[in-house]
Design a protein around this motif. Sequence first.
Motif, PDB file in Angstrom:
ATOM      1  N   GLY A   1      26.178  47.936  39.361  1.00 17.09           N
ATOM      2  CA  GLY A   1      27.308  47.498  38.905  1.00 17.09           C
ATOM      3  C   GLY A   1      28.563  48.539  39.180  1.00 17.09           C
ATOM      4  O   GLY A   1      29.584  48.118  39.223  1.00 17.09           O
ATOM      5  N   LEU A   2      28.007  49.707  39.181  1.00 14.76           N
ATOM      6  CA  LEU A   2      29.104  50.951  39.464  1.00 14.76           C
ATOM      7  C   LEU A   2      29.784  50.588  41.005  1.00 14.76           C
ATOM      8  O   LEU A   2      30.669  51.194  41.393  1.00 14.76           O
ATOM      9  N   GLU A   3      29.169  49.863  41.975  1.00 10.96           N
ATOM     10  CA  GLU A   3      29.509  49.629  43.259  1.00 10.96           C
ATOM     11  C   GLU A   3      30.555  48.616  43.119  1.00 10.96           C
ATOM     12  O   GLU A   3      31.072  48.623  44.110  1.00 10.96           O
ATOM     13  N   TYR A   4      30.821  47.803  42.233  1.00 12.52           N
ATOM     14  CA  TYR A   4      31.683  46.778  42.257  1.00 12.52           C
ATOM     15  C   TYR A   4      32.901  47.014  41.056  1.00 12.52           C
ATOM     16  O   TYR A   4      32.442  47.397  39.974  1.00 12.52           O
ATOM     17  N   SER A   5      34.106  46.598  41.352  1.00 13.98           N
ATOM     18  CA  SER A   5      35.068  46.605  40.085  1.00 13.98           C
ATOM     19  C   SER A   5      34.964  45.178  39.536  1.00 13.98           C
ATOM     20  O   SER A   5      34.832  44.245  40.461  1.00 13.98           O
ATOM     21  N   ALA A   6      35.714  45.095  38.473  1.00 18.20           N
ATOM     22  CA  ALA A   6      36.044  43.808  37.857  1.00 18.20           C
ATOM     23  C   ALA A   6      36.743  42.751  38.850  1.00 18.20           C
ATOM     24  O   ALA A   6      36.635  41.656  38.959  1.00 18.20           O
ATOM     25  N   SER A   7      37.823  43.617  39.556  1.00 14.93           N
ATOM     26  CA  SER A   7      38.698  42.629  40.132  1.00 14.93           C
ATOM     27  C   SER A   7      37.991  42.097  41.453  1.00 14.93           C
ATOM     28  O   SER A   7      38.027  41.034  41.991  1.00 14.93           O
ATOM     29  N   GLU A   8      36.868  42.954  41.982  1.00 17.50           N
ATOM     30  CA  GLU A   8      36.231  42.538  43.188  1.00 17.50           C
ATOM     31  C   GLU A   8      35.391  41.504  42.798  1.00 17.50           C
ATOM     32  O   GLU A   8      35.055  40.459  43.555  1.00 17.50           O
ATOM     33  N   LEU A   9      34.934  41.454  41.688  1.00 14.86           N
ATOM     34  CA  LEU A   9      34.040  40.483  41.266  1.00 14.86           C
ATOM     35  C   LEU A   9      34.752  39.069  41.061  1.00 14.86           C
ATOM     36  O   LEU A   9      34.104  37.995  41.609  1.00 14.86           O
ATOM     37  N   VAL A  10      35.989  39.212  40.439  1.00 14.35           N
ATOM     38  CA  VAL A  10      36.679  37.970  40.308  1.00 14.35           C
ATOM     39  C   VAL A  10      37.013  37.462  41.546  1.00 14.35           C
ATOM     40  O   VAL A  10      37.137  36.217  41.774  1.00 14.35           O
ATOM     41  N   THR A  11      37.548  38.341  42.492  1.00 11.53           N
ATOM     42  CA  THR A  11      38.014  37.679  43.905  1.00 11.53           C
ATOM     43  C   THR A  11      36.650  37.065  44.605  1.00 11.53           C
ATOM     44  O   THR A  11      36.987  36.001  44.981  1.00 11.53           O
ATOM     45  N   SER A  12      35.569  37.609  44.488  1.00 16.31           N
ATOM     46  CA  SER A  12      34.514  37.190  45.184  1.00 16.31           C
ATOM     47  C   SER A  12      33.955  35.746  44.517  1.00 16.31           C
ATOM     48  O   SER A  12      33.621  34.827  45.178  1.00 16.31           O
ATOM     49  N   LEU A  13      34.079  35.493  43.199  1.00  9.39           N
ATOM     50  CA  LEU A  13      33.835  34.293  42.655  1.00  9.39           C
ATOM     51  C   LEU A  13      34.978  33.434  43.090  1.00  9.39           C
ATOM     52  O   LEU A  13      34.479  32.224  43.132  1.00  9.39           O
ATOM     53  N   LYS A  14      36.162  33.620  43.178  1.00  7.48           N
ATOM     54  CA  LYS A  14      37.161  32.685  43.586  1.00  7.48           C
ATOM     55  C   LYS A  14      37.151  32.118  44.999  1.00  7.48           C
ATOM     56  O   LYS A  14      37.088  31.030  45.257  1.00  7.48           O
ATOM     57  N   THR A  15      36.554  32.947  45.807  1.00  6.56           N
ATOM     58  CA  THR A  15      36.548  32.642  47.364  1.00  6.56           C
ATOM     59  C   THR A  15      35.453  32.182  47.899  1.00  6.56           C
ATOM     60  O   THR A  15      35.278  31.304  48.770  1.00  6.56           O
ATOM     61  N   GLN A  16      34.210  32.578  47.368  1.00  3.29           N
ATOM     62  CA  GLN A  16      32.699  32.417  47.472  1.00  3.29           C
ATOM     63  C   GLN A  16      32.054  31.411  46.918  1.00  3.29           C
ATOM     64  O   GLN A  16      30.781  31.368  47.118  1.00  3.29           O
ATOM     65  N   TYR A  17      32.546  30.929  45.902  1.00  6.84           N
ATOM     66  CA  TYR A  17      31.836  30.174  44.752  1.00  6.84           C
ATOM     67  C   TYR A  17      30.995  28.850  45.570  1.00  6.84           C
ATOM     68  O   TYR A  17      29.895  28.499  45.013  1.00  6.84           O
ATOM     69  N   PRO A  18      31.667  28.205  46.601  1.00  4.10           N
ATOM     70  CA  PRO A  18      30.783  27.186  47.261  1.00  4.10           C
ATOM     71  C   PRO A  18      29.423  27.721  48.077  1.00  4.10           C
ATOM     72  O   PRO A  18      28.700  26.979  47.960  1.00  4.10           O
ATOM     73  N   SER A  19      29.792  28.885  48.689  1.00  2.00           N
ATOM     74  CA  SER A  19      28.674  29.512  49.301  1.00  2.00           C
ATOM     75  C   SER A  19      27.602  29.849  48.279  1.00  2.00           C
ATOM     76  O   SER A  19      26.389  29.637  48.433  1.00  2.00           O
ATOM     77  N   GLY A  20      27.897  30.333  46.976  1.00  2.67           N
ATOM     78  CA  GLY A  20      26.958  30.478  45.958  1.00  2.67           C
ATOM     79  C   GLY A  20      26.360  29.398  45.538  1.00  2.67           C
ATOM     80  O   GLY A  20      25.212  29.408  45.355  1.00  2.67           O
ATOM     81  N   ALA A  21      27.145  28.128  45.305  1.00  6.70           N
ATOM     82  CA  ALA A  21      26.501  26.964  45.022  1.00  6.70           C
ATOM     83  C   ALA A  21      25.422  26.521  45.945  1.00  6.70           C
ATOM     84  O   ALA A  21      24.202  26.160  45.548  1.00  6.70           O
ATOM     85  N   VAL A  22      25.661  26.479  47.353  1.00 11.92           N
ATOM     86  CA  VAL A  22      24.647  26.251  48.245  1.00 11.92           C
ATOM     87  C   VAL A  22      23.392  27.179  48.246  1.00 11.92           C
ATOM     88  O   VAL A  22      22.370  26.655  48.410  1.00 11.92           O
TER      89      VAL A  22
ATOM     90  N   ALA B   1      23.310  46.670  31.251  1.00 15.19           N
ATOM     91  CA  ALA B   1      23.561  47.808  32.162  1.00 15.19           C
ATOM     92  C   ALA B   1      24.494  47.407  33.477  1.00 15.19           C
ATOM     93  O   ALA B   1      25.366  48.203  33.648  1.00 15.19           O
ATOM     94  N   PHE B   2      24.175  46.313  33.825  1.00 17.50           N
ATOM     95  CA  PHE B   2      25.278  46.028  34.815  1.00 17.50           C
ATOM     96  C   PHE B   2      26.810  45.923  34.391  1.00 17.50           C
ATOM     97  O   PHE B   2      27.524  46.288  35.072  1.00 17.50           O
ATOM     98  N   LEU B   3      26.779  45.284  33.242  1.00 14.04           N
ATOM     99  CA  LEU B   3      28.271  45.116  32.668  1.00 14.04           C
ATOM    100  C   LEU B   3      28.806  46.487  32.424  1.00 14.04           C
ATOM    101  O   LEU B   3      30.031  46.744  32.767  1.00 14.04           O
ATOM    102  N   VAL B   4      28.065  47.429  32.089  1.00 19.54           N
ATOM    103  CA  VAL B   4      28.581  49.006  31.804  1.00 19.54           C
ATOM    104  C   VAL B   4      29.168  49.363  33.233  1.00 19.54           C
ATOM    105  O   VAL B   4      30.037  49.965  33.302  1.00 19.54           O
ATOM    106  N   GLY B   5      28.293  49.380  34.204  1.00 19.28           N
ATOM    107  CA  GLY B   5      28.585  49.598  35.482  1.00 19.28           C
ATOM    108  C   GLY B   5      29.965  49.168  35.933  1.00 19.28           C
ATOM    109  O   GLY B   5      30.819  49.794  36.719  1.00 19.28           O
ATOM    110  N   ILE B   6      29.985  47.699  35.651  1.00 16.04           N
ATOM    111  CA  ILE B   6      31.274  47.021  35.992  1.00 16.04           C
ATOM    112  C   ILE B   6      32.631  47.757  35.285  1.00 16.04           C
ATOM    113  O   ILE B   6      33.616  47.965  35.682  1.00 16.04           O
TER     114      ILE B   6
END
Length: 415
Positions: free
Chosen positions: A74-95, A244-249
């Motif tokens: 979780g410390l490796e990612y920021s909340a904004s990075e997570l939101v951006t990844s969800l917006k741009t790569q959710y089709p790949s995540g579904a596959v 724990a993951f959410l604390v890191g974020i």
Amino acid sequence: MHHTTALLIELGAIILALGLLGRLAGRVGFSPIPLYLLAGLAFGHGGILPLQASEDFVATGAEIGVILLLLLLGLEYSASELVTSLKTQYPSGAVDFVLNTAPGAGAALLLGWGPVGAVALAGVTWISSSGVIAKVLGDLGRLGNRETPVVLGILVIEDLAMAVYLPILTALLAGVSLAGGAVTLLISLGTVGAVLYVALRHGRLISRAVSSDNAEMLLLVVLGLTLLVAGLAQELQVSAAVGAFLVGIALSGEVAEGAASLLTPLRDLFAAVFFVFFGLSTDPADIPPVLLPALLLAVATALTKVATGWYAARRAGIRGKGRWRAGGTLVARGEFSIVIAGLAVGVEPRIGPLATAYVLILVVVGPLTARYTEPLAGLLTRRPKSRVPAAPSPAAPSPVHAEEDGQSVTVTVDA
């Protein structure tokens, strides 16, 4: 022998063995996870030298290992990075979800493990190993490649999906009713959403409150906060690992960097203990009967991960070689697969040996596919060169008759 004396001797032997195995893995260039699992098999019930006095301590250390693994992730990612990844790569995540859960669920049903076993084994085959893949990318010098953000985006989506998947699995394993499971899921989603919102809006305030120029104080505050939140999450039937993951974020900036540098040695120690503990809980005699299913499952899901990476890289506009590299990099399974199997082993004991064999295979094969999938695909897809027809041999000059000024003239023309 006194219990405390035996405990110290066994713990010293375990930690020394882990250090030697880690050094051996570093020289060979492989992840040490397979060696840690084998060490656990050797020291567990039915192994060469079963441990007695330190088993309870190792079990507690394994819990801490999982929490630290997810905190550092979780410390490796920021909340904004997570939101951006969800917006741009959710089709790949579904596959990724469809291709890689189907083999595990199908195998569990064929083996007669029932719906709960199917959900658990689907998770084992779904999640790639963030730790192993990050190390492989660094070792191969690919951190700056165009396909690397695609790979990391899929890993982020998988890690976030665990915040939903693990509470569902925990509820199913506990035999919670449909209504109780729905409540658990709502609590989990609400917790994740609230933490992401607070991290996005007030992450700087949280980081400032935790921040300290004293390394000792920073270590104590971050570690204590993580264990407290993980325990509360467990009490709310949300996975302690997700807490724990959410604390890191929620932590960012210099605080995240400082905490990561301080906690990395602790993470490595307790993560190694976690893998050893999983091996301790598996009887080596249970592995040979499931070795063939594990091998078949490993082959099938290695191919589905390559297809996932290829598709995701293609969506990002990356050319052929980068697509194959992305697919080969995603093959490795590791910590999350073991976490899921560790949760499910109480309900379906056979999942432990199968997951151990499966992870052992793919954690060894993963670095190889990351290195060799692209050149191998190039050899298999290379078109044969078209043969250029040989030039015809020069023909003998042929005479052509023409008339010029009323006189017959013979002109020689080369063919």
